[in-house]
Write a protein that holds these residues in place. Sequence first.
Motif, mmCIF file in Angstrom:
data_model
loop_
_atom_site.group_PDB
_atom_site.id
_atom_site.type_symbol
_atom_site.label_atom_id
_atom_site.label_comp_id
_atom_site.label_asym_id
_atom_site.label_seq_id
_atom_site.Cartn_x
_atom_site.Cartn_y
_atom_site.Cartn_z
ATOM 1 N N ASP A 295 0.860 -1.178 0.000
ATOM 2 C CA ASP A 295 0.000 0.000 0.000
ATOM 3 C C ASP A 295 0.900 1.232 0.000
ATOM 4 N N LEU A 296 1.271 1.638 -1.204
ATOM 5 C CA LEU A 296 2.258 2.705 -1.339
ATOM 6 C C LEU A 296 1.710 4.043 -0.836
ATOM 7 N N ASP A 297 0.441 4.309 -1.140
ATOM 8 C CA ASP A 297 -0.148 5.571 -0.659
ATOM 9 C C ASP A 297 -0.021 5.676 0.861
ATOM 10 N N ALA A 298 -0.358 4.573 1.543
ATOM 11 C CA ALA A 298 -0.303 4.585 3.007
ATOM 12 C C ALA A 298 1.140 4.689 3.508
ATOM 13 N N ALA A 299 2.079 4.020 2.800
ATOM 14 C CA ALA A 299 3.481 4.052 3.237
ATOM 15 C C ALA A 299 4.106 5.431 2.992
ATOM 16 N N LEU A 300 3.656 6.112 1.948
ATOM 17 C CA LEU A 300 4.277 7.395 1.598
ATOM 18 C C LEU A 300 3.732 8.557 2.412
ATOM 19 N N LYS A 301 2.483 8.436 2.800
ATOM 20 C CA LYS A 301 1.821 9.555 3.480
ATOM 21 C C LYS A 301 2.604 10.098 4.681
ATOM 22 N N PRO A 302 2.980 9.213 5.612
ATOM 23 C CA PRO A 302 3.710 9.750 6.780
ATOM 24 C C PRO A 302 5.094 10.302 6.431
ATOM 25 N N LYS A 303 5.638 9.915 5.305
ATOM 26 C CA LYS A 303 6.978 10.397 4.922
ATOM 27 C C LYS A 303 6.936 11.853 4.459
ATOM 28 N N GLY A 304 5.819 12.261 3.894
ATOM 29 C CA GLY A 304 5.690 13.654 3.449
ATOM 30 C C GLY A 304 6.196 13.866 2.029
ATOM 31 N N ALA A 305 5.815 15.017 1.472
ATOM 32 C CA ALA A 305 6.120 15.316 0.068
ATOM 33 C C ALA A 305 7.621 15.475 -0.178
ATOM 34 N N GLU A 306 8.313 16.195 0.731
ATOM 35 C CA GLU A 306 9.749 16.471 0.524
ATOM 36 C C GLU A 306 10.554 15.183 0.425
ATOM 37 N N TRP A 307 10.174 14.226 1.259
ATOM 38 C CA TRP A 307 10.900 12.958 1.269
ATOM 39 C C TRP A 307 10.917 12.327 -0.127
ATOM 40 N N GLN A 308 9.815 12.470 -0.837
ATOM 41 C CA GLN A 308 9.729 11.816 -2.152
ATOM 42 C C GLN A 308 10.737 12.399 -3.134
ATOM 43 N N VAL A 309 10.890 13.715 -3.092
ATOM 44 C CA VAL A 309 11.852 14.344 -4.004
ATOM 45 C C VAL A 309 13.268 13.915 -3.621
ATOM 46 N N LYS A 310 13.550 13.965 -2.320
ATOM 47 C CA LYS A 310 14.882 13.563 -1.834
ATOM 48 C C LYS A 310 15.166 12.101 -2.164
ATOM 49 N N GLN A 311 14.141 11.284 -2.028
ATOM 50 C CA GLN A 311 14.312 9.859 -2.301
ATOM 51 C C GLN A 311 14.589 9.622 -3.788
ATOM 52 N N ALA A 312 13.881 10.344 -4.626
ATOM 53 C CA ALA A 312 14.128 10.187 -6.068
ATOM 54 C C ALA A 312 15.574 10.589 -6.370
ATOM 55 N N GLU A 313 16.023 11.668 -5.756
ATOM 56 C CA GLU A 313 17.421 12.083 -5.953
ATOM 57 C C GLU A 313 18.374 10.980 -5.479
ATOM 58 N N ARG A 314 18.070 10.410 -4.296
ATOM 59 C CA ARG A 314 18.925 9.324 -3.781
ATOM 60 C C ARG A 314 19.002 8.157 -4.752
ATOM 61 N N PHE A 315 17.900 7.876 -5.419
ATOM 62 C CA PHE A 315 17.912 6.771 -6.384
ATOM 63 C C PHE A 315 18.932 7.071 -7.500
ATOM 64 N N TYR A 316 18.877 8.281 -8.019
ATOM 65 C CA TYR A 316 19.817 8.639 -9.093
ATOM 66 C C TYR A 316 21.261 8.659 -8.585
ATOM 67 N N THR A 317 21.478 9.240 -7.390
ATOM 68 C CA THR A 317 22.876 9.289 -6.906
ATOM 69 C C THR A 317 23.390 7.887 -6.594
ATOM 70 N N SER A 318 22.490 6.988 -6.202
ATOM 71 C CA SER A 318 22.938 5.618 -5.925
ATOM 72 C C SER A 318 23.488 4.952 -7.184
ATOM 73 N N LEU A 319 23.040 5.429 -8.338
ATOM 74 C CA LEU A 319 23.535 4.860 -9.599
ATOM 75 C C LEU A 319 24.838 5.541 -10.042
ATOM 76 N N GLY A 320 25.260 6.538 -9.270
ATOM 77 C CA GLY A 320 26.513 7.213 -9.604
ATOM 78 C C GLY A 320 26.332 8.612 -10.177
ATOM 79 N N PHE A 321 25.087 9.093 -10.262
ATOM 80 C CA PHE A 321 24.880 10.466 -10.737
ATOM 81 C C PHE A 321 25.189 11.439 -9.598
ATOM 82 N N ASP A 322 25.533 12.671 -9.980
ATOM 83 C CA ASP A 322 25.845 13.702 -8.978
ATOM 84 C C ASP A 322 24.601 14.079 -8.186
ATOM 85 N N PRO A 323 24.815 14.592 -6.977
ATOM 86 C CA PRO A 323 23.659 15.177 -6.272
ATOM 87 C C PRO A 323 23.135 16.355 -7.081
ATOM 88 N N LEU A 324 21.878 16.709 -6.874
ATOM 89 C CA LEU A 324 21.320 17.877 -7.558
ATOM 90 C C LEU A 324 22.013 19.127 -7.021
#
Length: 609
Positions: A295-324
Amino acid sequence: MKKLIFTGLTAAILCSACSSQKTETAETATTTEMTQVQKEAQAFLDQYSAQYQDLYTKSAEAEWASNTKIVEGDSTNAVATRRANEAFAAFTGSVENINTAKAMLEKKDQLTPLQAKQFEAILYTGANNPQTIPDVVKARIKAETEQTEKLYGFNYRIFEKSVSTNEIDNILKNETDLKKRLAAWNASKEVGPGLKKGLLNLRDLRNKTVQSLGYDDYFTYQASDYGMTREEMMTLMKQINEELRPLYRELHTYARYELAKKYGQKEVPDFLPAHWLPNRWGQDWSAMVNVEGIDLDAALKPKGAEWQVKQAERFYTSLGFDPLPESFYTKSSLYPLPANANYKKNNHASAWHMDLDKDVRSLMSVEPNAEWYETTHHELGHVYYYMTYTNPDVPVLLRGGANRAYHEAIGSLMGLAAMQKPFLAELKLIDKNVQTDEVQTLLKEALSYVTFIPFAAGVMSEWEHDFYAKNLSADELNKRWWELTKKYQGMVPPANRGENYLDAATKTHINDDAAQYYDYAMSYVILFQLHDHIAKNILKQDPHATNYYGSKEVGNFLRDIMYPGASADWRQMLKEKTGEELSARAMIDYFQPLMDYLKEQNKGRKYTL
Ligand code: X8Z
Ligand code: ZN
């Protein structure tokens, strides 16, 4: 919407798609090895590019203000945007610049391939802004700014109460009371009528501008960016549609019966009423299915909107891309405006390469839910594409995708990967030991990716084709729209929708990203080709259950694709990187296991497509 005033090029393709093979740079181009013709060409390109970048930046800054702060009755931003876009048009469409580019291309065989591509880019941009007809170009720019303001300044209301598009979307995703669903759907279409006059005007102006440089119509112009004719593009769209049709037919049958059950309707309709589907245009039905244990909606809700952007960035940096860059966070507009704000902003997600250099931004209204989680990954895909082709090997004029569809594909690919179970478990968004039903997961994915194809490759592409190339008349616009939704999506309006409505215009891209929606259909096809290759050949994982997280090899694979920007030949790139031509094969293979399940579920049910 992509914020790319200029994107990929098409013609003669001699550059390597691979970043390890060095392409010429502005520096190497000035070496003594250059011929006289090449030196002359380079001198022109250098001064053109500097001015282009400056005017592009000013236009992007003005557009940014116009899209992030829409104040009713205040034309300050609109006037500034018009001026900046006029200056950009006056330069790129100047007779002198167009003639120089034409003259240079007559000596194409004496130019370096990279130079030739840049001159083609100059001509392509110029054709949209020809100063042989400055009044038409000016009128178009004015009409475009006004259309954007009308679309995004619109006040949506349900029973007199103002609502955001996020609120409408949440009702369509979750509400089971058909009356409430209908009210939300109707509210979402109210913006259409006010856009009709402006859109008809834009159609004529867009056609006229490009016709003066020899294109048949605006649709033809946009398709030429892929090196394709309008007919070739439509043939490709038909083919993609046909290849996915058997699966879509099963999904359509399944959805009619399941939704009738869900809404307590005894009768199963032959065609899906538009307000039954969990999306304003019926382009994404994935909210129909909840996979138990995820239940992704339920899992994401308590994390908040900012977390999602930061998490997406973490996904890219984990592959070796630079931080934003820090400026991404300080200058972007990532979240919804407060309810009491006295201005509005563009409610559709986009990514911007402000200066064709280091200033990258995104405009979103992120809320903590699965749809925005996916969209955040999509937008950061554009941003990482910008950052990757901003390098010394790619001249300013070729800082675009290998083609426009590649630009859409990268982030959507990451969005798909970010939803797969092993990845979600790594992020602890689901319990790693949870048993889940794989067929339901695949069904949910199909309701997103497969249902999109008839909308994108069918309804949107064919409507815009007919609008621009066949000059659809003002009294058949809505009729044609609903004919196409019935034919391709098997979807009908809740009640008769006459020409007093313009339902096509409620879709962002019809207004401000015109005649390019096939980009997205093609991007899905490409993304499954890339994903198939990554899963099988790089990660050695099942494409249905991957975890890209932390894989530098996946990062390198993607970086190689993104690095050369529009200096690469997109067909050659696909072949080199995946071993395949453009083909829906990977997408069809991915969903193949679902066919048996759906046929079983649909046994005894009436098929209507
Ligand atoms: O418009 C977009 C992106 C912005 S480039 C959010 N998309 C299409 C749409 O929303 O209609 C992504 C997929 C389809
Ligand atoms: Zn996009």
